[in-house]
Scaffold this active site. Structure first.
Site, short mmCIF file in Angstrom:
data_model
loop_
_atom_site.label_atom_id
_atom_site.label_comp_id
_atom_site.label_asym_id
_atom_site.label_seq_id
_atom_site.Cartn_x
_atom_site.Cartn_y
_atom_site.Cartn_z
N ARG A 235 10.57 -58.92 -75.05
CA ARG A 235 11.24 -60.07 -75.67
C ARG A 235 10.40 -61.31 -75.42
NH1 ARG A 235 13.56 -57.05 -78.35
NH2 ARG A 235 15.80 -56.70 -78.61
N GLU A 264 10.57 -66.57 -82.30
CA GLU A 264 10.25 -65.71 -83.45
C GLU A 264 11.32 -65.71 -84.54
OE1 GLU A 264 10.04 -61.87 -81.34
OE2 GLU A 264 11.76 -61.23 -82.53
N HIS A 296 6.98 -58.39 -84.30
CA HIS A 296 8.08 -57.55 -83.78
C HIS A 296 8.21 -56.25 -84.57
CE1 HIS A 296 11.99 -57.96 -81.25
NE2 HIS A 296 11.63 -56.70 -81.37
P1 NAD Z 1 15.65 -49.92 -70.45
O1 NAD Z 1 16.99 -50.54 -70.25
O2 NAD Z 1 15.55 -48.44 -70.56
O3 NAD Z 1 14.65 -50.39 -69.31
C1 NAD Z 1 14.60 -51.70 -68.83
C2 NAD Z 1 14.15 -51.63 -67.38
O4 NAD Z 1 13.93 -52.96 -66.92
C3 NAD Z 1 15.20 -50.98 -66.46
O5 NAD Z 1 14.61 -49.94 -65.70
C4 NAD Z 1 15.64 -52.14 -65.55
O6 NAD Z 1 15.99 -51.71 -64.24
C5 NAD Z 1 14.38 -52.98 -65.56
N1 NAD Z 1 14.60 -54.36 -65.15
C6 NAD Z 1 15.71 -55.13 -65.28
N2 NAD Z 1 15.50 -56.34 -64.74
C7 NAD Z 1 14.23 -56.33 -64.24
C8 NAD Z 1 13.44 -57.28 -63.57
N3 NAD Z 1 13.91 -58.51 -63.29
N4 NAD Z 1 12.18 -56.95 -63.22
C9 NAD Z 1 11.70 -55.72 -63.50
N5 NAD Z 1 12.41 -54.77 -64.13
C10 NAD Z 1 13.66 -55.07 -64.51
O7 NAD Z 1 15.07 -50.63 -71.77
P2 NAD Z 1 13.94 -50.05 -72.72
O8 NAD Z 1 14.57 -49.20 -73.78
O9 NAD Z 1 12.80 -49.53 -71.93
O10 NAD Z 1 13.49 -51.39 -73.47
C11 NAD Z 1 12.82 -52.41 -72.76
C12 NAD Z 1 12.81 -53.67 -73.60
O11 NAD Z 1 11.99 -53.45 -74.75
C13 NAD Z 1 14.20 -54.03 -74.16
O12 NAD Z 1 14.85 -54.90 -73.29
C14 NAD Z 1 13.91 -54.66 -75.49
O13 NAD Z 1 14.03 -56.06 -75.33
C15 NAD Z 1 12.46 -54.29 -75.80
N6 NAD Z 1 12.28 -53.59 -77.07
C16 NAD Z 1 11.37 -54.08 -77.95
C17 NAD Z 1 11.15 -53.42 -79.16
C18 NAD Z 1 10.14 -53.90 -80.16
O14 NAD Z 1 10.16 -53.47 -81.33
N7 NAD Z 1 9.18 -54.76 -79.79
C19 NAD Z 1 11.89 -52.27 -79.45
C20 NAD Z 1 12.80 -51.80 -78.50
C21 NAD Z 1 13.00 -52.46 -77.32
#
Ligand code: NAD
Length: 337
Positions: A235, A264, A296
């Site tokens: 994000r 964005e 994105h």
């Molecule tokens: P997820 O919930 O499986 O994993 C997120 C991880 O971040 C978890 O393990 C959590 O414990 C950890 N976390 C939380 N707070 C933290 C901190 N302060 N420091 C370090 N780690 C921390 O999520 P995911 O499916 O792996 O997705 C991750 C991110 O990717 C989402 O939040 C979303 O914003 C983003 N995303 C982007 C796209 C894109 O098209 N660019 C698509 C999907 C998801």
């Protein structure tokens, strides 16, 4: 169920319509993003479906509730733009797609990293101009470098594994929840501060929350290794963009690859090629030869769009079934796995 599907592009319609053959929801595709000015379009729809840059704040939710909407279905994982408390207060349930092919985003992250490190977009632009000179295209091997993965959930754990096993990087990870499978292959969990100070490459995969907003700020950049490369496919607001620009200008940061940007919502998913872009910070970012930005699109694979459409329509059907059985509609927002 009648669903107003906001912010749809041709690919959304294609995959949602295909998945809907198994459901027969009444999907009304709207090009407009959901925000305070377009919420009126949802009047009379029991469900609305939105994407990452739609605005689902308290005002919009109040408007939706007044128009009879009882469900907001996010066709994405991140829900940082939804006022969950306000949804609860007005009795609107919220569902999202917590997991849809994390491979799509993980593979794209690696693609961006390689493109940045080896100057592939610049090389391709040169070759198209019949310029086959290699000056300025020098890269560095990933093998043996230290990569820091912030957030080792579904996506980050895949990125960590690819970097460790596929490329032979030293991998540091920061996450309050340790993944034992990563620990077992030698990924080393450290604090976020240690990760930032000890990594040649930092890649962000944690959610945007109050505690992670601008986690890469001026202080973090000052503590990072000189020559660090930063990749963000999570994000935009995880990074303070002005501090990033200062880090690029001072040469502390050797390269940046972004699929997300904190402002964005005003730019991405629209063709603005005939417009004057008023965001000077974004425009400055695009002037650096060592910055790559995409709009994105890390999620944009056939597999991910199929999974997003199927999960979204399944969640809507489950909600419809429950409410048809007489469940009270006013209940806490729920996130359907
Ligand atoms: P997820 O919930 O499986 O994993 C997120 C991880 O971040 C978890 O393990 C959590 O414990 C950890 N976390 C939380 N707070 C933290 C901190 N302060 N420091 C370090 N780690 C921390 O999520 P995911 O499916 O792996 O997705 C991750 C991110 O990717 C989402 O939040 C979303 O914003 C983003 N995303 C982007 C796209 C894109 O098209 N660019 C698509 C999907 C998801």
């Amino acid at each position: 169920m009648r669903v107003a599907v906001f912010g749809t592009k041709p690919y959304d319609r294609q995959f949602l319509a295909a998945a809907n053959r198994a459901f027969s929801h009444d999907l009304v595709f709207l090009e407009a993003r959901l925000d305070a000015t377009t919420a009126i379009l949802a009047n009379g729809f029991p469900a609305v479906c939105v994407f990452v840059n739609d605005i689902v704040d308290a005002g919009v939710l109040a408007h939706l509730a007044a128009g009879g909407t009882r469900l907001v279905a996010l066709r994405c994982a991140g829900f940082n733009d939804v006022d969950v408390g306000a949804a609860q207060r007005v009795g609107i349930a919220v569902v999202r797609v917590p997991a849809y092919s994390p491979y799509a985003v993980a593979e794209y992250t690696i693609g961006l990293l390689l493109a940045l490190d080896r100057n592939i977009p610049r090389a391709w632009a040169r070759v198209r101009e019949n310029n086959f000179a290699l000056d300025g295209l020098l890269g560095r091997n990933l093998h043996g470098r230290t990569a820091g993965v912030v957030g080792t959930g579904r996506i980050g754990s895949l990125v960590a594994r690819i970097l460790k096993v596929g490329f032979g990087c030293e991998v540091l990870a920061a996450d309050p929840a340790i993944d034992p499978a990563l620990d077992a292959i030698g990924v080393r969990y450290v604090s976020a501060g240690e990760l930032i100070a000890g990594s040649d490459i930092i890649t962000l995969h944690c959610p945007l929350a109050p505690g992670t907003r601008h986690m890469i700020d001026a202080a973090a950049i000052a503590s990072a290794r000189s020559g660090v490369m930063i990749v963000n496919t999570s994000r935009g607001a995880l990074i303070d963009t002005k501090a990033l620009i200062d880090g690029l200008k001072s040469h502390r940061i050797a390269g940046v690859a972004l699929d997300v940007y904190e402002q964005e919502a005003d730019l991405f998913y629209a063709d603005l090629s005939n417009e004057i872009i008023e965001d000077d910070v974004f425009q400055r970012l695009l002037t650096f030869p060592n910055v790559i930005v995409t709009g994105h699109q890390a999620f944009l694979t056939e597999e991910a769009l199929t999974a997003i459409a199927k999960t979204t329509l399944t969640s809507i059907a489950a909600f419809e079934h429950r409410t048809s059985l007489g469940d009270r509609v006013v209940e806490p927002p729920r996130f359907v796995a």
